[in-house]
Design an enzyme around this catalytic site. Structure first.
Site, PDB file in Angstrom:
ATOM      1  N   HIS A 271      38.052  45.220 -63.147  1.00 46.32           N
ATOM      2  CA  HIS A 271      38.161  44.125 -64.121  1.00 46.32           C
ATOM      3  C   HIS A 271      39.578  43.570 -64.078  1.00 46.32           C
ATOM      4  O   HIS A 271      40.532  44.291 -63.874  1.00 46.32           O
ATOM      5  CB  HIS A 271      37.849  44.646 -65.540  1.00 46.32           C
ATOM      6  CG  HIS A 271      37.488  43.560 -66.489  1.00 46.32           C
ATOM      7  ND1 HIS A 271      38.433  42.821 -67.160  1.00 46.32           N
ATOM      8  CD2 HIS A 271      36.286  43.060 -66.860  1.00 46.32           C
ATOM      9  CE1 HIS A 271      37.834  41.928 -67.913  1.00 46.32           C
ATOM     10  NE2 HIS A 271      36.528  42.034 -67.755  1.00 46.32           N
ATOM     11  N   ASP A 328      28.979  44.989 -66.591  1.00 49.97           N
ATOM     12  CA  ASP A 328      27.814  44.715 -65.734  1.00 49.97           C
ATOM     13  C   ASP A 328      27.235  45.962 -65.078  1.00 49.97           C
ATOM     14  O   ASP A 328      26.190  45.879 -64.435  1.00 49.97           O
ATOM     15  CB  ASP A 328      28.215  43.716 -64.639  1.00 49.97           C
ATOM     16  CG  ASP A 328      28.499  42.344 -65.224  1.00 49.97           C
ATOM     17  OD1 ASP A 328      29.527  41.742 -64.874  1.00 49.97           O
ATOM     18  OD2 ASP A 328      27.707  41.900 -66.076  1.00 49.97           O
TER      19      ASP A 328
HETATM   20  C1  SDX Z   1      32.772  40.138 -65.551  1.00 48.60           C
HETATM   21  O1  SDX Z   1      37.151  38.343 -66.891  1.00 48.60           O
HETATM   22  C2  SDX Z   1      36.199  38.788 -67.655  1.00 48.60           C
HETATM   23  O2  SDX Z   1      36.371  39.085 -68.822  1.00 48.60           O
HETATM   24  C3  SDX Z   1      34.854  38.913 -66.989  1.00 48.60           C
HETATM   25  C4  SDX Z   1      33.777  39.608 -67.798  1.00 48.60           C
HETATM   26  C5  SDX Z   1      33.379  38.815 -69.019  1.00 48.60           C
HETATM   27  O3  SDX Z   1      32.943  39.422 -69.992  1.00 48.60           O
HETATM   28  O4  SDX Z   1      33.452  37.565 -68.951  1.00 48.60           O
HETATM   29  O5  SDX Z   1      34.223  40.886 -68.208  1.00 48.60           O
HETATM   30  C6  SDX Z   1      32.500  39.788 -66.979  1.00 48.60           C
HETATM   31  O6  SDX Z   1      32.836  39.265 -64.724  1.00 48.60           O
HETATM   32  C7  SDX Z   1      33.025  41.570 -65.195  1.00 48.60           C
HETATM   33  C8  SDX Z   1      33.410  41.768 -63.677  1.00 48.60           C
HETATM   34  C9  SDX Z   1      32.112  41.759 -62.865  1.00 48.60           C
HETATM   35  N1  SDX Z   1      32.428  41.756 -61.418  1.00 48.60           N
HETATM   36  C10 SDX Z   1      32.169  42.837 -60.650  1.00 48.60           C
HETATM   37  O7  SDX Z   1      31.765  43.919 -61.076  1.00 48.60           O
HETATM   38  C11 SDX Z   1      32.415  42.605 -59.164  1.00 48.60           C
HETATM   39  C12 SDX Z   1      33.247  43.742 -58.591  1.00 48.60           C
HETATM   40  N2  SDX Z   1      34.575  43.671 -59.172  1.00 48.60           N
HETATM   41  C13 SDX Z   1      35.618  43.026 -58.427  1.00 48.60           C
HETATM   42  O8  SDX Z   1      35.236  41.971 -57.634  1.00 48.60           O
HETATM   43  C14 SDX Z   1      36.934  42.902 -59.181  1.00 48.60           C
HETATM   44  O9  SDX Z   1      37.158  44.100 -59.799  1.00 48.60           O
HETATM   45  C15 SDX Z   1      37.125  41.782 -60.172  1.00 48.60           C
HETATM   46  C16 SDX Z   1      36.847  40.447 -59.564  1.00 48.60           C
HETATM   47  C17 SDX Z   1      36.231  41.985 -61.356  1.00 48.60           C
HETATM   48  C18 SDX Z   1      38.568  41.818 -60.655  1.00 48.60           C
HETATM   49  O10 SDX Z   1      39.341  41.684 -59.542  1.00 48.60           O
HETATM   50  P1  SDX Z   1      40.918  41.400 -59.622  1.00 48.60           P
HETATM   51  O11 SDX Z   1      41.443  41.617 -60.987  1.00 48.60           O
HETATM   52  O12 SDX Z   1      41.171  40.069 -59.024  1.00 48.60           O
HETATM   53  O13 SDX Z   1      41.495  42.551 -58.764  1.00 48.60           O
HETATM   54  P2  SDX Z   1      41.482  42.589 -57.176  1.00 48.60           P
HETATM   55  O14 SDX Z   1      40.238  41.955 -56.626  1.00 48.60           O
HETATM   56  O15 SDX Z   1      42.799  42.073 -56.711  1.00 48.60           O
HETATM   57  O16 SDX Z   1      41.361  44.171 -56.911  1.00 48.60           O
HETATM   58  C19 SDX Z   1      42.515  45.008 -56.993  1.00 48.60           C
HETATM   59  C20 SDX Z   1      42.252  46.131 -55.981  1.00 48.60           C
HETATM   60  C21 SDX Z   1      41.955  45.614 -54.573  1.00 48.60           C
HETATM   61  O17 SDX Z   1      42.288  46.675 -53.694  1.00 48.60           O
HETATM   62  P3  SDX Z   1      43.407  46.397 -52.521  1.00 48.60           P
HETATM   63  O18 SDX Z   1      42.974  45.112 -51.824  1.00 48.60           O
HETATM   64  O19 SDX Z   1      44.721  46.239 -53.253  1.00 48.60           O
HETATM   65  O20 SDX Z   1      43.342  47.603 -51.625  1.00 48.60           O
HETATM   66  O21 SDX Z   1      41.059  46.854 -56.369  1.00 48.60           O
HETATM   67  C22 SDX Z   1      40.058  46.684 -55.363  1.00 48.60           C
HETATM   68  C23 SDX Z   1      40.459  45.473 -54.532  1.00 48.60           C
HETATM   69  O22 SDX Z   1      39.935  45.586 -53.191  1.00 48.60           O
HETATM   70  N3  SDX Z   1      38.801  46.469 -56.071  1.00 48.60           N
HETATM   71  C24 SDX Z   1      37.633  47.011 -55.755  1.00 48.60           C
HETATM   72  C25 SDX Z   1      36.730  46.577 -56.726  1.00 48.60           C
HETATM   73  N4  SDX Z   1      37.365  45.786 -57.591  1.00 48.60           N
HETATM   74  C26 SDX Z   1      38.642  45.720 -57.185  1.00 48.60           C
HETATM   75  N5  SDX Z   1      37.288  47.821 -54.727  1.00 48.60           N
HETATM   76  C27 SDX Z   1      35.994  48.207 -54.697  1.00 48.60           C
HETATM   77  N6  SDX Z   1      35.068  47.844 -55.595  1.00 48.60           N
HETATM   78  C28 SDX Z   1      35.394  47.018 -56.619  1.00 48.60           C
HETATM   79  N7  SDX Z   1      34.478  46.645 -57.499  1.00 48.60           N
END
Ligand code: SDX
Length: 391
Positions: A271, A328
């Site tokens: 998140h 989710d």
């Molecule tokens: C919602 O914003 C809100 O409030 C949203 C929400 C709402 O109520 O409106 O809460 C609802 O959208 C919840 C999120 C649902 N999405 C997912 O579950 C999809 C999987 N999650 C990711 O795509 C990610 O965690 C995000 C998009 C939710 C957040 O990403 P960020 O804050 O942009 O962080 P990032 O992508 O830069 O990740 C940081 C690190 C990275 O690793 P490195 O590249 O530094 O090695 O964490 C890793 C990412 O690769 N990472 C994950 C991961 N999420 C982040 N690795 C594996 N699986 C994941 N799910």
């Protein structure tokens, strides 16, 4: 840093506005709507009471809530012509596409009453959207399963009417299921707002140009559709089913996630704000076992989800990146147990989030500081050059 702007991808370090609606503390896993902790609202309130709270800042009196509820019930009918709109779309259409396009189409019936500067129009269209979006959502569901649309039943409360529109059939009476009603009420409350998430920011940005509520909400639905945002609840179920069907161990799957093989992610984890357990995910997980057993449903995917969570929470890769289950991760298993097709899960998220979108749109309209959302950029393209032949 160039000139007077700082590059901030995804606005990670930027506050785009002031807001008094929702408070989140990502490190402590705190979520409050107008100061009330989400745990208390989820257990004691209703979708419409919380919608009023988000919109107007205070809990409604009994008479205010009754009047609000009655007004919404009297606006549930869609214009009969709009039903032809649904038949123009292929039966394979994703319900989220149906929802966003039908919401924009809804706008065409009210152009004469959609002036964002007119408080009566704004209040009336808030009622219209709260009343009609669930009907459009249910029609998207019925269309996807080839069943006849039902008419709203204004003798029922918001959640029961929505469930009947989705699961009722013309050929037999519909029996209210109090377990489903209570479970869905709680899940909808958990989704009602979440401050400046991508879809809410979209609603605010579109509204900041002077676009009306229908157009702004339609844009928000489209932003929510993405698998990184609201679309994640559908993606989680597909991920769990894919692990089950492939026979792959959860250990092997998690290794693939850590190696970022083919960009695979642990959907429902991570998140932008919560660097701790999402308080909503905790509440959903707590009630998942109870709801499934009350519904008499045993779904191995719930056990698989718990196994995945257990593995990830004890793995340094996830701990270092502070990745925890988000809202989710567990919701889809409950929606599935209720009988919703997987492609309806994000539509249910949209129905939940609608009051928050409307509250933020209205707060933005009333904020004298609001300016049209127009970020700057750092230009990295070609320097000046002449068109061939031009000297
Ligand atoms: C919602 O914003 C809100 O409030 C949203 C929400 C709402 O109520 O409106 O809460 C609802 O959208 C919840 C999120 C649902 N999405 C997912 O579950 C999809 C999987 N999650 C990711 O795509 C990610 O965690 C995000 C998009 C939710 C957040 O990403 P960020 O804050 O942009 O962080 P990032 O992508 O830069 O990740 C940081 C690190 C990275 O690793 P490195 O590249 O530094 O090695 O964490 C890793 C990412 O690769 N990472 C994950 C991961 N999420 C982040 N690795 C594996 N699986 C994941 N799910």
């Amino acid at each position: 840093q160039t000139g007077h702007t700082t590059l901030d991808y995804g606005f990670v370090n930027t506050s785009a506005t002031k807001s008094a609606i929702t408070f989140i503390d990502g490190d402590k896993g705190i979520l409050r709507y107008r100061g009330y902790p989400i745990e208390q609202l989820a257990k004691n309130s209703t979708y419409l009471e919380v919608a009023w709270l988000l919109l107007y800042g205070e809990l409604p009196s009994a008479s205010e809530l009754e009047e609000f509820d009655n007004r919404i019930r009297r606006h549930t009918l869609l214009h009969e012509d709009l039903k032809r709109f649904f038949s123009s779309l292929p039966h394979t259409a994703h319900p989220m596409s149906v929802l966003s396009s039908a919401t924009a189409a809804l706008s065409t019936y009210y152009e004469h009453q959609s002036d964002p500067g007119n408080p009566e129009h704004v209040e009336l269209n808030t009622i219209r959207l709260l009343a009609k979006l669930p009907v459009i959502a249910a029609y998207a569901h019925k269309k996807s399963i080839g069943q006849a649309f039902l008419y709203p039943d204004n003798g029922l409360g918001f959640v029961d009417n929505f469930l009947k529109l989705n699961f009722g059939v013309l050929s037999e009476p519909y029996e209210i299921n109090p377990v489903m009603s209570r479970a869905l009420e709680r899940l909808l409350i958990l989704h009602e707002d979440h401050e400046q998430n991508a879809s809410t920011s979209t609603v605010r940005l579109v509204g900041s140009t002077g676009a009306n509520q229908f157009s702004s909400i339609s844009a928000g639905i489209n932003a929510l559709y993405g698998p990184l945002h609201g679309g994640a609840n559908e993606a989680v179920l597909n991920m769990l089913a894919q692990i089950r069907d492939s026979g792959e161990s959860v250990q092997r799957f998690v290794e693939r996630v850590k190696n970022k093989e083919d960009g695979v992610k642990l959907m429902g984890f991570g998140h932008r704000v919560y660097k701790n357990y999402d308080p909503r995910a905790k509440l959903v997980k707590e009630s998942a076992d109870e709801i499934l057993s009350e519904l008499g449903v045993h779904d191995p995917l719930l056990e698989l989800a718990k196994e995945l969570e257990e593995l990830a929470l004890n793995d340094d890769y996830f701990k270092e990146r502070r990745l925890y289950p988000n809202v989710d991760f567990y919701t889809g298993v409950i929606y599935k147990a209720m009988g919703f097709p997987t492609r309806m899960f994000t539509v249910l998220f949209a129905i939940g989030r609608l009051p928050g979108w409307l509250a933020h749109w209205t707060e933005m309209q009333r904020d004298s500081q609001t300016k049209i959302g127009r970020p700057q950029q750092l230009y990295t393209g070609a320097s000046e050059r002449n068109y061939p032949g031009v000297v």
